[in-house]
Design a protein around this motif. Structure first.
Motif, PDB file in Angstrom:
ATOM      1  N   GLU A  57      48.977  36.524  31.197  1.00 45.26           N
ATOM      2  CA  GLU A  57      49.174  37.621  32.140  1.00 45.26           C
ATOM      3  C   GLU A  57      47.879  38.429  32.263  1.00 45.26           C
ATOM      4  OE1 GLU A  57      53.354  39.469  31.053  1.00 45.26           O
ATOM      5  OE2 GLU A  57      52.333  38.667  29.283  1.00 45.26           O
ATOM      6  N   THR A  58      47.640  38.952  33.444  1.00 48.45           N
ATOM      7  CA  THR A  58      46.544  39.893  33.641  1.00 48.45           C
ATOM      8  C   THR A  58      47.124  41.299  33.779  1.00 48.45           C
ATOM      9  OG1 THR A  58      46.577  39.770  36.059  1.00 48.45           O
ATOM     10  CG2 THR A  58      45.216  38.138  34.885  1.00 48.45           C
ATOM     11  N   LEU A  59      46.255  42.294  33.726  1.00 45.60           N
ATOM     12  CA  LEU A  59      46.707  43.670  33.915  1.00 45.60           C
ATOM     13  C   LEU A  59      47.342  43.829  35.299  1.00 45.60           C
ATOM     14  CD1 LEU A  59      46.534  46.427  32.335  1.00 45.60           C
ATOM     15  CD2 LEU A  59      44.635  46.972  33.868  1.00 45.60           C
ATOM     16  N   GLU A  60      46.706  43.248  36.307  1.00 47.71           N
ATOM     17  CA  GLU A  60      47.185  43.394  37.677  1.00 47.71           C
ATOM     18  C   GLU A  60      48.521  42.675  37.877  1.00 47.71           C
ATOM     19  OE1 GLU A  60      44.113  42.515  36.811  1.00 47.71           O
ATOM     20  OE2 GLU A  60      43.127  44.412  37.312  1.00 47.71           O
ATOM     21  N   SER A  61      48.646  41.462  37.337  1.00 49.56           N
ATOM     22  CA  SER A  61      49.906  40.721  37.504  1.00 49.56           C
ATOM     23  C   SER A  61      51.050  41.404  36.773  1.00 49.56           C
ATOM     24  CB  SER A  61      49.747  39.275  37.014  1.00 49.56           C
ATOM     25  OG  SER A  61      49.666  39.211  35.591  1.00 49.56           O
ATOM     26  N   TYR A  63      51.348  44.649  36.063  1.00 44.12           N
ATOM     27  CA  TYR A  63      51.708  45.859  36.828  1.00 44.12           C
ATOM     28  C   TYR A  63      52.587  45.482  38.020  1.00 44.12           C
ATOM     29  CZ  TYR A  63      51.067  50.331  39.266  1.00 44.12           C
ATOM     30  OH  TYR A  63      51.273  51.536  39.898  1.00 44.12           O
ATOM     31  N   ALA A  64      52.198  44.413  38.727  1.00 44.92           N
ATOM     32  CA  ALA A  64      52.953  43.997  39.918  1.00 44.92           C
ATOM     33  C   ALA A  64      54.348  43.489  39.544  1.00 44.92           C
ATOM     34  CB  ALA A  64      52.180  42.916  40.669  1.00 44.92           C
ATOM     35  N   ILE A  65      54.447  42.709  38.470  1.00 41.79           N
ATOM     36  CA  ILE A  65      55.745  42.185  38.020  1.00 41.79           C
ATOM     37  C   ILE A  65      56.674  43.332  37.635  1.00 41.79           C
ATOM     38  CG2 ILE A  65      56.888  40.986  36.103  1.00 41.79           C
ATOM     39  CD1 ILE A  65      55.913  39.002  38.049  1.00 41.79           C
ATOM     40  N   LEU A  66      56.139  44.309  36.917  1.00 44.42           N
ATOM     41  CA  LEU A  66      56.961  45.462  36.539  1.00 44.42           C
ATOM     42  C   LEU A  66      57.401  46.249  37.771  1.00 44.42           C
ATOM     43  CD1 LEU A  66      55.031  46.623  33.361  1.00 44.42           C
ATOM     44  CD2 LEU A  66      57.484  46.094  33.434  1.00 44.42           C
ATOM     45  N   LYS A  67      56.475  46.491  38.678  1.00 44.68           N
ATOM     46  CA  LYS A  67      56.765  47.301  39.858  1.00 44.68           C
ATOM     47  C   LYS A  67      57.770  46.636  40.792  1.00 44.68           C
ATOM     48  CE  LYS A  67      54.452  49.480  43.835  1.00 44.68           C
ATOM     49  NZ  LYS A  67      53.129  49.723  44.490  1.00 44.68           N
ATOM     50  N   HIS A  68      57.597  45.337  41.035  1.00 41.58           N
ATOM     51  CA  HIS A  68      58.374  44.680  42.082  1.00 41.58           C
ATOM     52  C   HIS A  68      59.575  43.883  41.567  1.00 41.58           C
ATOM     53  CE1 HIS A  68      55.429  45.849  45.052  1.00 41.58           C
ATOM     54  NE2 HIS A  68      54.466  45.289  44.344  1.00 41.58           N
ATOM     55  N   GLN A  69      59.535  43.428  40.312  1.00 43.83           N
ATOM     56  CA  GLN A  69      60.639  42.623  39.804  1.00 43.83           C
ATOM     57  C   GLN A  69      61.433  43.293  38.679  1.00 43.83           C
ATOM     58  OE1 GLN A  69      57.698  40.744  40.652  1.00 43.83           O
ATOM     59  NE2 GLN A  69      58.759  39.875  42.423  1.00 43.83           N
ATOM     60  N   LEU A  70      60.778  43.596  37.563  1.00 46.66           N
ATOM     61  CA  LEU A  70      61.516  44.002  36.369  1.00 46.66           C
ATOM     62  C   LEU A  70      62.053  45.429  36.442  1.00 46.66           C
ATOM     63  CD1 LEU A  70      59.428  42.325  33.521  1.00 46.66           C
ATOM     64  CD2 LEU A  70      61.404  41.435  34.783  1.00 46.66           C
ATOM     65  N   ALA A  71      61.252  46.365  36.893  1.00 46.35           N
ATOM     66  CA  ALA A  71      61.737  47.742  36.978  1.00 46.35           C
ATOM     67  C   ALA A  71      62.926  47.883  37.939  1.00 46.35           C
ATOM     68  CB  ALA A  71      60.602  48.687  37.366  1.00 46.35           C
ATOM     69  N   ALA A  98      54.549  40.187  27.951  1.00 46.68           N
ATOM     70  CA  ALA A  98      54.051  41.559  27.807  1.00 46.68           C
ATOM     71  C   ALA A  98      54.772  42.492  28.770  1.00 46.68           C
ATOM     72  CB  ALA A  98      52.545  41.608  28.034  1.00 46.68           C
ATOM     73  N   ALA A  99      55.012  42.028  29.988  1.00 48.22           N
ATOM     74  CA  ALA A  99      55.733  42.846  30.963  1.00 48.22           C
ATOM     75  C   ALA A  99      57.141  43.158  30.459  1.00 48.22           C
ATOM     76  CB  ALA A  99      55.795  42.123  32.312  1.00 48.22           C
ATOM     77  N   LYS A 100      57.804  42.165  29.905  1.00 49.45           N
ATOM     78  CA  LYS A 100      59.165  42.372  29.390  1.00 49.45           C
ATOM     79  C   LYS A 100      59.156  43.286  28.166  1.00 49.45           C
ATOM     80  CE  LYS A 100      60.720  37.960  31.254  1.00 49.45           C
ATOM     81  NZ  LYS A 100      61.019  36.532  30.985  1.00 49.45           N
ATOM     82  N   ALA A 101      58.090  43.202  27.370  1.00 54.74           N
ATOM     83  CA  ALA A 101      57.984  44.078  26.197  1.00 54.74           C
ATOM     84  C   ALA A 101      57.938  45.541  26.618  1.00 54.74           C
ATOM     85  CB  ALA A 101      56.741  43.719  25.387  1.00 54.74           C
ATOM     86  N   ALA A 102      57.313  45.837  27.756  1.00 51.15           N
ATOM     87  CA  ALA A 102      57.212  47.225  28.220  1.00 51.15           C
ATOM     88  C   ALA A 102      58.587  47.816  28.507  1.00 51.15           C
ATOM     89  CB  ALA A 102      56.337  47.299  29.466  1.00 51.15           C
ATOM     90  N   ILE A 103      59.504  46.984  28.984  1.00 50.20           N
ATOM     91  CA  ILE A 103      60.879  47.433  29.232  1.00 50.20           C
ATOM     92  C   ILE A 103      61.652  47.506  27.918  1.00 50.20           C
ATOM     93  CG2 ILE A 103      63.054  46.877  30.374  1.00 50.20           C
ATOM     94  CD1 ILE A 103      60.909  47.687  32.362  1.00 50.20           C
ATOM     95  N   ASP A 104      61.545  46.447  27.118  1.00 48.16           N
ATOM     96  CA  ASP A 104      62.272  46.345  25.841  1.00 48.16           C
ATOM     97  C   ASP A 104      61.945  47.515  24.916  1.00 48.16           C
ATOM     98  OD1 ASP A 104      63.287  44.103  23.469  1.00 48.16           O
ATOM     99  OD2 ASP A 104      61.731  45.508  22.855  1.00 48.16           O
ATOM    100  N   ILE A 105      60.678  47.809  24.725  1.00 50.47           N
ATOM    101  CA  ILE A 105      60.265  48.853  23.787  1.00 50.47           C
ATOM    102  C   ILE A 105      60.786  50.219  24.237  1.00 50.47           C
ATOM    103  CG2 ILE A 105      58.261  50.091  22.872  1.00 50.47           C
ATOM    104  CD1 ILE A 105      56.749  47.361  23.017  1.00 50.47           C
TER     105      ILE A 105
END
Length: 370
Positions: A57-61, A63-71, A98-105
């Motif tokens: 994962e990159t920082l940009e990807s 951020y985009a995954i969290l913004k558009h899919q997971l959040a 890493a994106a999923k960890a941001a939600i999980d934590i």
């Protein structure tokens, strides 16, 4: 209790000194912070530190995954339903740990605050009282690394993780220089970050390292080459640790089946957060494999989450979560009593986030709401 809003902050954490590993040099550490607020007003903090070399994962990807899919996916969901949340995220997007960890934590932080208990009470209760802190030595010239190690010994550190992975000859010189400088009472762990590539190069190195009393050798070969780890393990007395080669359950099954390592480095950013990390730890414990909680150089938020996992499970025999010690400015207040880390009894992650500093370090942000 339902999730009402998810705020996402793309930030850059300032490092005191550049962090240098075999595949990259980081002048500062990019990170993504999540702030999840429930309908009843409870706030939980999470973090994602993606790495294209490790998590894909990159920082940009991220951020985009969290913004558009997971959040948007978790809005209106119960933050206490960890199994359901992970199933939803896994069905929506493949991998992106890493994106999923941001939600999980953030959800674990919320639930701990709701129940007024530390997060480790949600994952098995307090098992360990304290852990020694291991100082990480970035790649440098042999004498430079030896001098830094000597300074850290004077500060009270009793163990080091040495970052190597440039080439076998210079790496062996680095390890010898540090060992000669600090003596044989200090623990040295060697992390190659895949830098030696294959078993042939690694076996050249281990033959020269056998007498240097190395605690363990971490990920000397390419992440996906589990068979190379098996070969090395049969030909050396130095304990082996797998790091980048372990992301989730699939890799853990193979490591266990092939007895490919003596120890595994579980990182919340590689597996998707606190809940998946506990599953991996239970698998390792049943197979008799020791665990470590490792770091992607997270802030106080991600580091605290890792500590809560480690403190609640007997399979963890070491921790390497020193990100906050490397920053000149951090968003949180995780406290270290060098050379030990001792968690508080505060609810959730036990970390207070300074939103003024967060705003100062933020490059981009968004809010996802009902």
């Amino acid at each position: 209790m339902k999730i009402k809003t998810v705020e996402i902050f793309k930030i850059e954490l300032p490092l005191i000194e550049p962090f240098i590993v075999s595949y990259a040099t980081y002048p500062n550490m990019p990170s993504i912070i999540t702030k999840i607020t429930t309908e009843c007003g409870i706030v939980g903090w999470g973090e994602a530190v993606p790495d294209e070399h490790v998590t894909g994962e990159t920082l940009e990807s991220t951020y985009a995954i969290l913004k558009h899919q997971l959040a948007p996916l978790v809005i209106g969901e119960n933050p206490m339903a960890f199994e359901r949340l992970h199933e939803m995220m896994d069905k929506a997007v493949y991998n992106v740990p890493a994106a999923k960890a941001a939600i999980d934590i953030a959800c674990f932080d919320i639930v701990g605050k709701k129940l007024q208990v530390p997060a480790y009470q949600l994952t098995g209760g307090r098992y360990h009282h304290k852990f020694p802190i291991t100082h990480v030595l970035s790649i440098a010239e042999p004498q430079q690394m030896a001098e830094e190690a000597a300074r850290r010994v004077e500060m009270g550190y009793r163990s080091f993780k040495m970052k190597v992975g440039r080439d076998v000859a210079s790496d062996v010189a680095r390890i010898r220089a540090v060992r000669e400088r600090v003596g044989h009472e200090i623990a040295i762990r060697v992390d190659v970050n895949q830098g030696w590539g294959n078993s042939a190069n690694t076996l050249q190195a281990v033959r020269q390292l056998e007498m240097l009393q190395i605690d363990w050798l971490e990920q000397p070969v390419r992440a996906d080459d589990i068979d190379a780890m098996v070969e090395i393990k049969t030909k050396t007395t130095i304990p082996l640790m797998i790091d980048e080669g372990l992301r989730g359950v699939r890799e853990m099954r193979e490591i266990i089946a092939k007895r490919a390592a003596d120890k595994v480095n579980i990182k919340l950013m590689k597996c998707g957060g606190i809940y998946p990390a506990m599953k991996l730890a239970h698998m390792a414990e049943m197979a008799g494999i020791e665990c470590q909680i490792g770091s992607m150089v997270e802030s106080s938020v991600g580091s605290a989450a890792g500590f809560h996992v480690a403190f609640s499970n007997k399979a963890f025999t070491s921790v390497e979560l020193t990100g906050p010690l490397k920053f000149s400015k951090d968003i949180g207040d995780l406290h270290y009593d060098v050379p030990f880390i001792q968690l508080t009894e505060k609810p959730g992650l036990g970390v207070e986030v300074d939103e003024t500093i967060l705003a100062e370090l933020t490059n981009e942000q968004c809010v996802v709401a009902q």
